[in-house]
Scaffold this motif. Structure first.
Motif, PDB file in Angstrom:
ATOM      1  N   ARG A 136      41.085  46.810  42.153  1.00  0.00           N
ATOM      2  CA  ARG A 136      42.048  47.251  41.327  1.00  0.00           C
ATOM      3  C   ARG A 136      43.151  46.106  41.306  1.00  0.00           C
ATOM      4  N   MET A 137      43.262  45.613  42.331  1.00  0.00           N
ATOM      5  CA  MET A 137      44.425  44.347  42.544  1.00  0.00           C
ATOM      6  C   MET A 137      43.841  43.166  42.003  1.00  0.00           C
ATOM      7  N   GLY A 138      42.494  43.034  41.915  1.00  0.00           N
ATOM      8  CA  GLY A 138      41.771  41.966  41.588  1.00  0.00           C
ATOM      9  C   GLY A 138      41.702  40.687  42.515  1.00  0.00           C
ATOM     10  N   LEU A 139      41.809  41.232  43.707  1.00  0.00           N
ATOM     11  CA  LEU A 139      41.943  40.425  44.770  1.00  0.00           C
ATOM     12  C   LEU A 139      40.485  39.570  45.248  1.00  0.00           C
ATOM     13  N   PRO A 140      40.308  38.553  45.430  1.00  0.00           N
ATOM     14  CA  PRO A 140      38.705  38.013  45.886  1.00  0.00           C
ATOM     15  C   PRO A 140      38.238  38.735  46.894  1.00  0.00           C
ATOM     16  N   LEU A 141      36.773  39.091  46.819  1.00  0.00           N
ATOM     17  CA  LEU A 141      36.110  39.943  47.703  1.00  0.00           C
ATOM     18  C   LEU A 141      34.879  39.350  48.251  1.00  0.00           C
TER      19      LEU A 141
END
Length: 226
Positions: free
Chosen positions: A124-129
């Motif tokens: 949801r935070m749009g962080l790279p995973l």
């Protein structure tokens, strides 16, 4: 009765299973750029997985049945082709697929329930995973950039989590993890919560980008049932 890799399979299913195994290993080596090591398998435990599990390594006092590399098996290097994989893997039919940690990636290991909650929040935070795997014993493995295991104490200190009681640890050089869809310790298959992708398999995110959220979720884990 002894437990031997592949002995429980019928000949036809053995050939099909071996082809599938080799294809999966070749995807890991050729597409994702990871080395793979043949690993031990364990017999399934009894009711409730309470019965002792026998490890295919042959050591009756094995401390991690079905959850470690076979010491006598050669590593299949990153970049190996399907033909190269088949030549190696044919000598170890039914072996678990194990990935060496500390090369292309390190791993942040947390409880699966906390990992699932953190994964939703991070997406949801749009962080790279990077890839995220779940083991049948209730752990989640977040793939992060190499060096994370060594840096973890300092990173937690900088974020103010060094004194917190966190069910979180780093896996690095010298460690191995069981790769999906291999069985882990006779408990069942490892599975992907977030499968590898071309943009993150060989370049997973830095641990610091995920660690704050993971630490927060782990710290807020629900209390154990009485």
């Amino acid at each position: 009765m002894g437990f031997t890799i592949g002995r429980e399979m019928r000949s036809g299913s053995r050939r099909r299973g071996r082809t599938s195994e080799c294809t999966t290993v070749a995807e890991y080596t050729g597409i994702w750029g990871w080395a793979v090591v043949p690993g031990a398998r364990a017999s399934a435990g009894g009711s409730g997985n309470s019965a002792p599990r026998e490890c295919s390594c042959g050591d009756t006092s094995c401390r991690a049945p079905g959850a470690h590399p076979l010491g006598f098996a050669p590593e299949v290097p990153a970049g190996a082709t399907l033909d190269e994989v088949t030549r190696t893997w044919s000598g170890f039919p039914g072996a678990a697929m194990m990935l060496p940690v500390g090369r292309s990636f390190d791993v942040l290991d947390v409880a699966e329930a906390a990992g699932r909650r953190a994964l939703v929040r991070l997406e949801r935070m749009g962080l790279p995973l990077g890839p995220v795997a779940a083991t049948p014993d209730g752990r989640a493995h977040f793939f992060v950039a190499p060096g994370a295991a060594a840096e973890l104490p300092q990173l937690l200190y900088r974020m103010g989590w060094d004194d917190a009681d966190l069910d979180l640890r780093g896996l690095g050089p010298g460690d191995h993890i069981t790769a999906p869809p291999s069985d882990f310790g006779g408990l069942g298959p490892v599975r992907w919560l977030r499968p590898p992708a071309l943009d993150t398999a060989e370049a997973p995110p830095q641990a610091r980008l995920l660690l704050g959220t993971l630490a927060y979720i782990c710290h807020r884990r629900p209390p154990a049932a009485p």
